[in-house]
Enzyme design. Structure first.
Site, short mmCIF file in Angstrom:
data_model
loop_
_atom_site.label_atom_id
_atom_site.label_comp_id
_atom_site.label_asym_id
_atom_site.label_seq_id
_atom_site.Cartn_x
_atom_site.Cartn_y
_atom_site.Cartn_z
N GLU A 1 7.98 -12.55 31.74
CA GLU A 1 9.13 -12.08 32.09
C GLU A 1 10.11 -13.10 31.54
O GLU A 1 9.99 -14.36 31.72
CB GLU A 1 9.35 -11.85 33.70
CG GLU A 1 10.54 -10.89 33.66
CD GLU A 1 10.79 -10.45 35.07
OE1 GLU A 1 10.37 -11.13 35.89
OE2 GLU A 1 11.62 -9.46 35.33
N MET B 1 5.89 -15.36 40.00
CA MET B 1 6.22 -14.16 39.11
C MET B 1 5.13 -12.86 39.41
O MET B 1 4.06 -13.47 39.86
CB MET B 1 5.78 -14.72 37.66
CG MET B 1 5.79 -13.59 36.71
SD MET B 1 7.47 -12.62 36.41
CE MET B 1 6.84 -11.04 35.97
N GLU C 1 7.12 -11.35 46.01
CA GLU C 1 6.55 -11.05 44.75
C GLU C 1 5.65 -9.99 45.29
O GLU C 1 5.43 -8.95 44.43
CB GLU C 1 5.47 -12.29 44.50
CG GLU C 1 6.21 -13.56 43.86
CD GLU C 1 7.26 -13.25 42.89
OE1 GLU C 1 7.28 -12.36 42.14
OE2 GLU C 1 8.31 -14.04 43.20
ZN LIG Z 1 11.90 -11.32 42.09
#
Ligand SMILES: [Zn+2]
Length: 890
Positions: free
Chosen positions: A170, A307, A342
């Site tokens: 990302e 992430m 997350e």
């Molecule tokens: Zn986030």
């Protein structure tokens, strides 16, 4: 993604952080108050070809830092074409062919790779008719050392040197590992297989479906096929790992660490299992994958802590592992917040994904809100509900500057998408959701979220898809308010009129203006603002919406009026001097969260020139010794910030003396030693007080920290785990050359990556300019390691922004080599952000013009705005504080 600021840091030092973490890009064309979120999806790829499935075979060579790969992509061609364009970055193609349903193969006649647009185009001599094809690509790529694309992290263990591999995609880095339609709305299924050393553990989004020993010291591991998902969520990890598991609601929860650290993952494992059950219930859609791992990685990034790869969350060790020897209460809360964030993304982001980066806040604002909500629910003993005020303050600090942007914003480039991971997207997004949830009620809000999940699972959305569900569930037009707060930038200001009391009720008129820090004559935007008002001491609340700039309220009871009771509103409140004085006089009678809200508004309004800045000091004076730990944490953080505002000016000493006199009794009450059975929040306050008193130059605190450091080898308990880092930070901050050399020797000898990183941070934190310079030189040697180097320069910039910025510019090539390319536009401006020198503005602007594309200058603009504001505060607000202090002394 989880940004690199912990909750406790937000709560403690909001004002500092709003400068340090300031990232946003200038909203040059302020949108009108219309829903413009339904426009066509932005794209950088030609339409007409859609991926359905990727079969990716990857063979990494960790030592050579390269990989070889073959991708077979099943695509749907909608209209005849003789070329196919997809995203590819720094990949070398050896061969490309395509086969239609009949199986007839055609080799690409030409391959064009365009580095600027990050694309590759495959040309075919015979045009492709409409239909399904398999595009097969043989290619190779590179393994980097920064946390982007496929990258390696090196670390030392008692058993020797290790190198582990991970991916981080990302927002737009999947294209550096897999040629792909690397935009969030091109969802597809993925089948990953990897050829790796037999002795290592390979991790993917899905469980291992098959593992075949190839007999040459390597094995081929195939992972089960993923559900339809966006490219940025794909994950692969490889290393000398261990894994522990627990079952929750039929899902296998895993924590994966480097060998020897597994026990430190137990806290995260237990908490993940609990949280999964909570989320399955809240979202009303069960977690859809068979497993959910959380992979701990050594080292760190300047920009993120974790992430949300679907089924395979990636987290840097310091935000996942709990080590009782060195971890603090704040660490524990940070570990929980990170995993809760997350895991919320497994639904908001992974199952339902924003269509384009314009709506990134749908991922990040929501995951941040869910993280806060769930932390407060599952860990009431941490009392984190109070941190909502700190979250809101972090957002408002930036949102009141001209450089802010709306929560929903136009994103055109990869770099802009990267800059969108900012305080407005996260903290304002979270705060707006909190306000709207309070407006419709938590049950109605959850009903809307469940319906949204059900309708949009495995697909993509824009903000209005969410508002539609909230409107339907609430039976009233919430979307009008939502649009006001997400499509236009800025902070509403509610002015409270004089009140009249009659027959036991108070009547008051509220007017809506706009709170800005740098545009005194700005014409206020208009918001519909939901407000909750209350008379102090009366439990009955009055709810209303301020519309068209004005509302008149009747509030039960008579006495001091409190607006924004419960602090769920995203706005500031300015009172008449009489009402402000009455609130200060009854300060002890307010709920802790309202004390926090009042302190925050008072300081910000004072520094912005909307009221007398000394009103804030009246409130600090009125804060009782037995106030909640987080209220004192807020006071400490605010006083530390004012101390910084005074840096280098003549009034600083008198201010420091006054601030120390306020905080020292609080530290005397908490003591240095944890007491049996004390609240978790006291441990955090103790650290905050010691740090702040050290900043303020309290000699007794500095001496006690130095005494404990000197006694560390003889006196057991001199450095208790919860205070170890705080004490070392005080010692490093006030270090002389001999102490610095000692810390340096400790850092060189340390093998545990987590402690090693902390020690290199300490080396970069002295007040002494000569030692700070030594730290900068050290940062560019090979010694600290690639992830510690940029962190050290950042650390120096906290006390010495000019020194750090000048140094980084003078060593531009070397510094750039240590920061991933997409982060440079954020890294340099942040080094300068803490400055209060007019000369820095010119330097930063020169840097931006020379090195940053016009669309990537948002962070530089925000830093400049912050520096200008500091200069204004120093020149125009501190004199009022000086006068107040003189009166106290006299
Ligand atoms: Zn986030």
């Amino acid at each position: 993604m989880y940004r690199n600021l912990s909750r406790s840091r937000i709560a403690a030092a909001v004002l500092t952080l709003t400068v340090l973490s300031g990232t946003s890009y200038a909203a040059t064309n302020s949108p009108t108050n219309q829903a413009d979120t339904t426009n066509a999806t932005t794209t950088q790829l030609p339409r007409g070809v859609t991926p359905q499935h990727y079969a990716l075979s990857l063979t990494p060579n960790a030592q050579a830092a390269t990989f070889a790969a073959r991708a077979v992509i099943t695509i749907e061609v909608a209209a005849p074409t003789s070329s196919i364009t997809l995203n590819a970055l720094e990949l070398a193609f050896q061969h490309a062919d395509i086969a239609g349903a009949g199986g007839k193969k055609q080799t690409a006649s030409k391959i064009d790779v365009d580095a600027a647009t990050q694309t590759a185009t495959f040309h075919f001599a015979r045009p492709l008719a409409k239909g399904q094809y398999k595009l097969a690509l043989d290619y190779s790529g590179k393994i980097g050392t920064q946390a982007t694309g496929l990258f390696s992290l090196d670390y030392d263990t008692p058993a020797g040197h290790q190198r582990a591999l991970y991916t981080q995609f990302e927002n737009s880095d999947a294209r550096s590992v897999i040629p792909s339609w690397d935009e969030p709305n091109y969802k597809a299924t993925f089948a990953l297989d990897v050829t790796v050393p037999s002795s290592q553990m390979a991790v993917g989004n899905m469980p291992v479906a098959a593992s075949v020993d190839l007999g040459n010291g390597s094995k081929r591991v195939s992972f089960a096929v993923t559900p339809r998902m966006s490219t940025y969520l794909l994950f692969f990890g490889l290393g000398d790992f261990e894994r522990s598991t627990a079952m929750a609601d039929g899902t296998e929860i895993g924590v994966i660490t480097q060998k020897g650290s597994l026990a430190q993952g137990n806290f995260a494992l237990d908490e993940s299992a609990r949280t999964l059950r909570e989320y399955n219930d809240y979202f009303g859609v069960r977690y859809p994958l068979p497993k959910l791992d959380n992979i701990a990685a050594p080292g760190r990034s300047q920009f993120f802590a974790a992430m949300e790869n679907w089924g395979a969350v990636f987290t840097f060790e310091n935000s996942l592992l709990f080590n009782p020897a060195i971890s603090t209460q704040a660490d524990k809360e940070n570990i929980y917040s990170t995993l809760a964030h997350e895991m919320a993304h497994q639904w908001f982001g992974d199952l339902v994904t924003m269509r384009w980066w314009d709506d990134l806040w749908l991922n990040e604002g929501f995951a941040s809100w869910m993280e806060s909500r769930t932390t407060a629910k599952l860990h009431p003993e941490w009392n984190t509900a109070l941190s909502a005020v700190g979250v809101r303050e972090a957002a408002m600090g930036l949102d009141a500057l001209a450089t802010t942007h709306p929560v929903v914003q136009r994103i055109a480039t990869v770099e802009q998408a990267s800059q969108a991971f900012d305080t407005i997207t996260y903290q304002k997004g979270e705060s707006v959701i909190r306000m709207l949830e309070a407006y419709v009620g938590p049950d109605t809000w959850r009903t809307a979220v469940r319906s949204y999940m059900r309708k949009h699972a495995y697909s993509n959305t824009v903000s209005d898809d969410l508002w539609r569900e909230v409107d339907a569930a609430a039976g009233k037009p919430v979307s009008a308010i939502a649009h006001d707060f997400t499509l236009q930038p800025g902070v509403p200001l509610i002015s409270v009129s004089e009140t009249t009391c009659s027959a036991g009720n108070t009547t008051v008129t509220l007017r809506q203006d706009e709170f800005t820090k740098d545009r005194d004559n700005k014409k206020a935007l208009s918001w519909r603002v939901p407000v909750i008002a209350q008379i102090v001491g009366n439990a009955q609340q009055t709810r209303a919406v301020v519309e068209n700039g004005k509302a008149t309220l009747t509030v039960p009871g008579c006495g001091p009026l409190l607006v924004n009771a419960g602090q769920t509103g995203y706005y500031r409140t300015v009172y008449t001097p009489q009402n402000a004085a009455a609130l200060a006089a009854s300060f002890t009678g307010l709920a802790s969260i309202d004390q926090l809200g009042l302190l925050s508004d008072s300081l910000s309004l004072g520094l912005a020139g909307r009221q007398d800045p000394a009103q804030f000091l009246d409130l600090v004076k009125a804060t009782p010794l037995n106030a909640d730990s987080q209220v004192w944490g807020k006071v400490a953080g605010s006083l530390a910030n004012l101390h910084e505002q005074y840096a280098g000016s003549s009034g600083q000493q008198r201010f420091d003396a006054w601030a120390i006199a306020r905080l020292a009794p609080v530290l005397a009450q908490t003591g240095w030693q944890a007491r049996d059975g004390e609240a978790a929040t006291v441990a955090t306050l103790r650290s905050q007080l010691i740090s702040t008193l050290s900043d303020l130059g309290d000699r007794s605190v500095i001496a006690e920290a130095q005494r404990r450091y000197a006694a560390r080898t003889q006196e057991p308990g001199a450095l208790p785990a919860p205070l170890r880092r705080t004490i070392l930070a005080v010692v490093a901050q006030h270090a002389d050359a001999a102490t610095w050399d000692q810390l340096h020797a400790d850092a060189q000898a340390e093998k545990t990556p987590l402690i090693r990183s902390q020690l290199y941070d300490l080396l970069a934190s002295p007040k002494d300019q000569a030692l700070a310079s030594r730290a900068l030189d050290l940062a560019l040697t090979d010694e600290p390691g690639v992830t510690n180097s940029p962190a050290m320069i950042s650390r120096v910039s906290r006390a010495h922004p000019e020194l750090a910025f000048d140094f980084a510019l003078a060593h531009l090539e070397q510094v750039n080599a240590r920061i991933d390319a997409s982060s440079r536009s954020r890294y340099f401006p942040r080094l300068a952000a803490g400055s209060a020198q007019a000369a820095m503005i010119g330097k930063l602007e020169t840097y931006a013009q020379a090195h940053l594309a016009p669309t990537a200058r948002g962070d530089a603009d925000t830093s400049v705005a912050g520096i200008r504001y500091r200069i204004t505060v120093r020149e125009q607000r501190l004199p009022a504080i000086d006068a107040w202090l003189a009166k106290q002394a006299g």
